[in-house]
Motif scaffolding. Structure first.
Motif, short mmCIF file in Angstrom:
data_model
loop_
_atom_site.label_atom_id
_atom_site.label_comp_id
_atom_site.label_asym_id
_atom_site.label_seq_id
_atom_site.Cartn_x
_atom_site.Cartn_y
_atom_site.Cartn_z
N TRP A 820 0.86 -1.19 0.00
CA TRP A 820 0.00 0.00 0.00
C TRP A 820 0.88 1.22 0.00
CZ3 TRP A 820 -5.43 -0.73 0.45
CH2 TRP A 820 -5.80 -2.04 0.72
N ASP A 821 0.49 2.14 -0.86
CA ASP A 821 1.19 3.42 -0.90
C ASP A 821 0.17 4.48 -0.54
OD1 ASP A 821 2.01 6.03 -2.10
OD2 ASP A 821 3.77 4.88 -2.71
N VAL A 822 0.36 5.16 0.66
CA VAL A 822 -0.55 6.20 1.14
C VAL A 822 0.26 7.48 1.23
CG1 VAL A 822 -2.15 6.96 2.94
CG2 VAL A 822 -1.88 4.50 2.44
N ASN A 823 -0.06 8.34 0.32
CA ASN A 823 0.67 9.62 0.25
C ASN A 823 2.18 9.42 0.36
OD1 ASN A 823 -1.66 11.03 -0.14
ND2 ASN A 823 -1.74 11.99 1.89
N GLY A 824 2.68 8.38 -0.41
CA GLY A 824 4.12 8.13 -0.46
C GLY A 824 4.63 7.25 0.64
N GLU A 825 3.77 6.93 1.59
CA GLU A 825 4.20 6.05 2.67
C GLU A 825 3.78 4.64 2.33
OE1 GLU A 825 3.64 5.45 7.50
OE2 GLU A 825 2.57 7.04 6.44
N THR A 826 4.74 3.71 2.41
CA THR A 826 4.49 2.32 2.03
C THR A 826 4.05 1.54 3.24
OG1 THR A 826 6.15 2.44 0.29
CG2 THR A 826 5.49 0.25 1.03
N LEU A 827 2.93 0.82 3.07
CA LEU A 827 2.39 -0.02 4.12
C LEU A 827 2.15 -1.41 3.58
CD1 LEU A 827 -0.30 2.51 5.46
CD2 LEU A 827 1.99 2.11 6.39
N ASP A 842 -4.05 10.08 -0.98
CA ASP A 842 -3.98 9.34 -2.25
C ASP A 842 -3.42 7.96 -1.95
OD1 ASP A 842 -4.94 11.36 -3.93
OD2 ASP A 842 -2.95 12.35 -3.94
N LEU A 843 -4.20 6.97 -2.31
CA LEU A 843 -3.86 5.60 -1.93
C LEU A 843 -3.76 4.75 -3.17
CD1 LEU A 843 -5.25 3.56 0.98
CD2 LEU A 843 -5.54 2.64 -1.31
N THR A 844 -2.61 4.00 -3.32
CA THR A 844 -2.40 3.04 -4.43
C THR A 844 -2.06 1.70 -3.82
OG1 THR A 844 -1.58 4.78 -5.89
CG2 THR A 844 -1.13 2.50 -6.51
N VAL A 845 -2.72 0.65 -4.34
CA VAL A 845 -2.48 -0.70 -3.85
C VAL A 845 -1.87 -1.52 -4.99
CG1 VAL A 845 -3.51 -2.73 -2.82
CG2 VAL A 845 -4.46 -0.47 -2.33
N PHE A 846 -0.74 -2.22 -4.72
CA PHE A 846 -0.06 -3.09 -5.69
C PHE A 846 -0.21 -4.51 -5.24
CE2 PHE A 846 2.11 0.96 -5.86
CZ PHE A 846 2.14 1.23 -7.22
N LEU A 847 -0.69 -5.36 -6.19
CA LEU A 847 -0.82 -6.79 -5.91
C LEU A 847 0.09 -7.54 -6.86
CD1 LEU A 847 -3.91 -8.87 -5.09
CD2 LEU A 847 -2.44 -9.60 -6.96
N THR A 848 1.01 -8.34 -6.32
CA THR A 848 1.95 -9.13 -7.13
C THR A 848 1.76 -10.58 -6.76
OG1 THR A 848 3.53 -7.32 -7.15
CG2 THR A 848 4.36 -9.52 -7.73
N ASP A 849 1.51 -11.41 -7.86
CA ASP A 849 1.36 -12.83 -7.56
C ASP A 849 2.71 -13.50 -7.63
OD1 ASP A 849 1.92 -13.13 -10.23
OD2 ASP A 849 0.01 -14.08 -10.77
#
Length: 977
Positions: A820-827, A842-849
């Protein structure tokens, strides 16, 4: 005689040693006139042209002296018979029409030289009895050598010595020719006196002259020219004075022609009347000098060719040599020039001799004079063109070409020396020299004396006491073989006697002088057997790369030998007897022989052997494959050319013999490795050629296929790894995916798989030798691409009202990894909760299989601060009785989450609830409590209280009291099951 007299004043030119004083004197330029007979006692060659009818003849009577030849040329338009007959033969011919003859020829152009003849009368006959038509005939003839005795028969005549190029011998007249570039007249005058009571005008009565006269022959591309050269000693006998003078006349034609541009020297060109025309001559003279008797002096003339001309130098010697004049005769393109004595020709004017004269006569201008006293000795010397000096072979006591003459002089021999005295000249015989013993030293040196080869001898001789010219007669074994005539006292010749038989031979040399004296010398020499040479070779056919052993055997002749080897006619060099090794540079047929020359110069040739040189055999090896696999076979092809068939072949494979033939040979191999194949060819001449070729036999190829992963997502690249061993590189790979063919190369091969599913994959490997093998089959599972869904309870909230966000995934290849990337902070984790602090997130979620396939999703969240309320009050009256009874309230909210609702409370009584922040109240006089409560979208509340008053026209004062009511909403986040 007509005389031209000219007077010039000249300075002293010569520093003569004999005079005691040098005098400046005026002297006449005189013409020493050439003799021009009014009736020609001397004539040029007769020339006749006439027509001769068929069946007629014409004759010409010719008188000869002993030893003369009749020379002639006849040209005719038709064939005619030409005869030379004696008087008796012609008499018979004229009577009977036939006779014997001395000479006969038939033709349209006949030249002859008949003689030498006895003195008498002969007939030259032209007989037109062949063609049957009229003949146009031209005849030119002469009698040679010329006859000096026709020059004069009685005085007056120039008297002294003269060389006419004619000898009187016991066998008759014999002509000769002498060419020379310098002549010297030697004189010693013991006494001299002369007087002519009637001299030509301008001539001293006491004058006399001694003249050195010769003819200069000049040859150019345009023809020949003749010039008469005179070097004259003038003597005034009454005063003992002398001077020298030169003349040059043109004898090329008659009358003489010259100009100041054609002859240039210290003098000039003049003219003189002669017969019916003017003749031109060049002249120059010296001053007068005194003399004393006896007077010994030389007169000299020499010539030299220069570019486009000839320089003639006139000299005088009386103890010191003076060349007093150098005259250049113009002759463009001159090729040669020389002074000449010839008994065979007249000069170009047709009547003067090619002679050399040293004679006394009148002073000048054709004068005949009477000598009152005379005693002088004379001699002539010639410098020949070969550099040697000689004297005339025959002398006569009178001249012919000059007009000045003496009435009473004669030349006699006193002790063999020509001497001029008072007397009467004998005009019918030459001077007879008193013979002295002739001594000859001769030597014969053999050069080559071998049978089968011309014999060469060197013969030398020196002579003393004879009269030149000398004749050398050579006899071999009693037979004449050669004769030579020389004009000096030495002789050197190389004799070629031809091929003589073996044995002893006699050479006889007879030396005969012009006066008839004779000396005989005899020599012996031996002719040896001729040499022999033979060559042989054990073989006659060979290949180019082979050597030929040649055996050379020599014998006979005179060792040591010089042996020269010839191949196909070309000399290759010298060899020695014995064995000779030959190498050939190109194929072909070669004829070989050897020339032997022994030490005496005899040369013989050997037998000829013919050798056939074939091109070296060539052997070509080729394999159908230079590298192959173990289970494959190979074809060895053999081709042979050149050399000498038939051939013998042998084959080894890594040293092991195998059967072989020309053409194709099947080769099989039992194990991998490198094999050396060697083929040897030997042709019938023994020439061997070996060729090698190698082949690499590889183990059969193997191939193994693996994938970077057995499972992947769609649209990911599938990496296949091929591992190949053995066989013959390079390899060619073909992949099969679920039966569909895909070309590829060895190594990592990438395929972009777009469709999910299960794939069976294998690869076929074909190596460069054509061997094909299949790999193992691998199975690859291709999953659908992963999907990502976000679940959340809102995107806008107030502080303290949490928003819980979680990720839901499908497909792809588990396990998954979320970031999870929340305003540049990775969670990390399955979800996040927002709402503790106000702000925009601003929230971006990355899913990697597990196949590293990544998808993403984005979300924007707004967290607002708690709401706060502010009121704006405005009182007015609508009744004159009251003051401020109308209250307008304007609520202003900050924070919270719209939309808002407003509750209006007056004196604890709810007056209404609106969404409009503006509200109007009607007040009664008195003090009132106003409270406004705002509630945002999430239920959070803010309250604002104040007091307001209305009066009967009194001022109302507000004192606000604000009460904030907070509501807390707790949202529990539950994990999706």
């Amino acid at each position: 005689m007509k005389v031209l007299i000219m007077f010039l004043t000249l300075l002293t030119l010569l520093n003569v040693a004999s005079p005691s004083v040098a005098l400046t004197h005026t002297w006449p330029i005189n013409a020493h006139i050439p003799s021009v007979p009014s009736i020609r006692r001397i004539s040029s060659d007769p020339n006749y042209s006439f027509s001769l009818q068929s069946g007629y003849y014409e004759y010409f009577n010719v008188t000869t002296y002993e030893g003369q030849n009749i020379t002639f040329t006849v040209t005719s338009s038709t064939e005619v018979n030409i005869y030379v007959m004696s008087s008796s033969q012609f008499s018979q011919f004229s009577s009977t029409g036939s006779s014997n003859y001395i000479f006969h020829a038939l033709g349209t152009r006949v030249s002859g030289n008949v003689g030498p003849l006895s003195s008498g009368s002969y007939f030259l006959v032209v007989d037109n009895n062949v063609s049957g038509s009229t003949a146009s005939v031209n005849l030119v003839y002469s009698v040679l050598p010329l006859i000096p005795f026709q020059a004069h028969s009685s005085p007056p005549a120039p008297i002294g010595i003269a060389d006419y190029g004619v000898m009187n011998t016991t066998s008759g007249l014999k002509g000769y020719i002498l060419n020379f570039d310098e002549v010297v007249g030697h004189v010693k005058i013991n006494k001299i006196g002369a007087y002519n009571a009637t001299p030509p005008s301008g001539i001293n009565p006491y004058g006399a002259s001694l003249q050195l006269n010769v003819v200069l022959q000049v040859n150019t591309p345009e023809g020949g020219y003749q010039y008469w050269l005179q070097d004259v000693l003038h003597m005034e006998t009454n005063e003992s004075m002398y001077y020298v003078e030169d003349n040059i006349w043109n004898f090329t034609s008659y009358p003489s022609t010259l100009s100041n541009s054609s002859v240039k020297g210290r003098g000039a060109v003049y003219n003189v009347a002669s017969s019916s025309s003017l003749q031109y001559y060049y002249a120059y003279g010296s001053p007068l000098y005194p003399y004393h008797l006896p007077l010994s002096t030389d007169l000299l003339i020499k010539e030299e060719v220069v570019p486009n001309g000839v320089v003639v130098s006139f000299g005088y010697y009386n103890g010191t040599l003076y060349w007093y004049d150098n005259a250049t005769i113009s002759a463009p393109g001159v090729t040669s020039a020389y002074m000449m004595v010839s008994g065979f020709n007249y000069t170009g004017n047709g009547y003067t001799y090619y002679d050399a004269e040293l004679v006394f006569g009148g002073d000048a201008n054709g004068e005949f004079t009477y000598f009152t006293s005379m005693n002088s000795t004379l001699s002539l010397s010639y410098h020949l063109l070969n550099g040697s000096w000689t004297v005339p072979p025959e002398l006569y006591g009178f001249g012919a070409d000059t007009e000045e003459a003496a009435d009473n002089l004669a030349t006699v021999l006193v002790n063999g020396v020509p001497t001029v005295e008072i007397g009467r000249e004998n005009f019918f015989s030459p001077l007879q020299v008193i013979n002295t013993p002739m001594i000859v030293n001769a030597q014969m040196t053999p050069i080559r004396t071998e049978a089968g080869l011309p014999v060469l001898l060197n013969l030398t001789a020196s002579e003393v006491g004879g009269v030149v010219p000398l004749t050398y007669l050579v006899y071999l074994d009693g037979s004449p073989v050669q004769s030579y005539t020389v004009y000096n006292n030495t002789f050197n010749v190389e004799l070629n006697l031809g091929i003589l038989p073996t044995g002893t031979h006699q050479l006889t040399l007879v030396v005969r002088s012009a006066s008839g004296q004779e000396v005989i010398k005899t020599f012996q020499f031996t002719v040896s057997s001729e040499p022999q040479v033979h060559i042989s070779s054990p073989i006659k056919v060979l290949d180019l790369g082979q050597q030929l052993q040649l055996s050379v055997q020599a014998s006979g002749g005179t060792p040591p030998y010089t042996l020269e080897l010839y191949i196909n006619g070309v000399k290759e060099g010298q060899v020695e007897p014995g064995s000779v090794t030959l190498n050939f540079s190109s194929p072909g047929t070669y004829d070989i022989y050897v020339n032997l020359t022994d030490s005496s110069g005899y040369t013989v040739s050997s037998n000829v052997i013919q050798v056939q040189v074939n091109p070296d055999p060539t052997l070509l090896l080729s394999l159908s494959k230079a590298e192959l696999d173990l289970k494959q076979g190979d074809i060895l092809s053999l081709q042979a050319q050149g050399g000498t068939p038939p051939y013998t072949l042998s084959l080894t494979v890594n040293g092991t013999s195998e059967p072989v033939k020309l053409g194709e040979n099947q080769l099989n191999f039992s194990s991998p490795g490198t094999y050396l194949i060697q083929v040897t060819l030997v042709d019938s001449s023994g020439f061997k050629v070996t060729r090698q070729i190698s082949v690499t036999v590889n183990p059969d190829p193997t191939v193994n296929l693996s994938a970077s992963s057995p499972v992947l997502d769609a649209n990911q690249v599938l990496d296949l790894l091929v591992h190949a061993e053995g066989g013959t590189t390079p390899y060619n790979l073909t992949f099969y995916i679920n039966g569909v063919q895909y070309p590829a190369n060895q190594g990592v091969n990438a395929f972009n798989v777009t469709q999910p599913g299960t794939y069976d994959i294998y690869v076929n490997l074909t190596d460069s030798s054509g061997y094909t093998v299949s790999s193992n089959v691998i199975q690859v599972q291709v999953n659908p691409d992963p999907t990502l869904t976000l679940r959340y309870n809102g995107t806008v909230t107030d502080v303290g009202v949490p928003i819980v966000i979680s990720a839901v995934s499908n497909y792809g290849t588990p396990p998954y990894h979320l970031l999870w990337d929340v305003n540049g902070e990775t969670l990390q984790g399955q979800g996040v909760t927002l709402g503790s602090s106000p702000g925009t997130y601003d929230l971006t979620v990355f899913l990697t299989d597990s196949r590293n396939y990544t998808v993403s999703a984005t979300l924007k969240v707004q967290v607002n601060p708690d709401p706060s309320l502010h009121l704006g009050l405005n009182q007015s009256s609508n009744n004159l009785l009251y003051t401020g009874n109308v209250l307008d309230v304007n609520a202003s909210v900050q924070g919270g989450t719209p939309p808002y609702t407003y509750t209006w409370i007056l004196d604890d009584r709810e007056m209404g609830t609106t969404s409009n922040p503006q509200y109007q109240l009607t007040l009664t006089p008195g003090n009132h409590n106003l409270t406004v409560v705002v509630t945002d979208h999430l239920g959070l509340r803010a309250e604002y209280s104040t007091q307001v008053s209305a009066s009967y026209n009194y001022l109302v004062v507000l004192s606000p009291v604000v009460v904030i009511v907070g509501a807390v909403l707790v949202v529990l986040l539950r994990r999706r099951t």
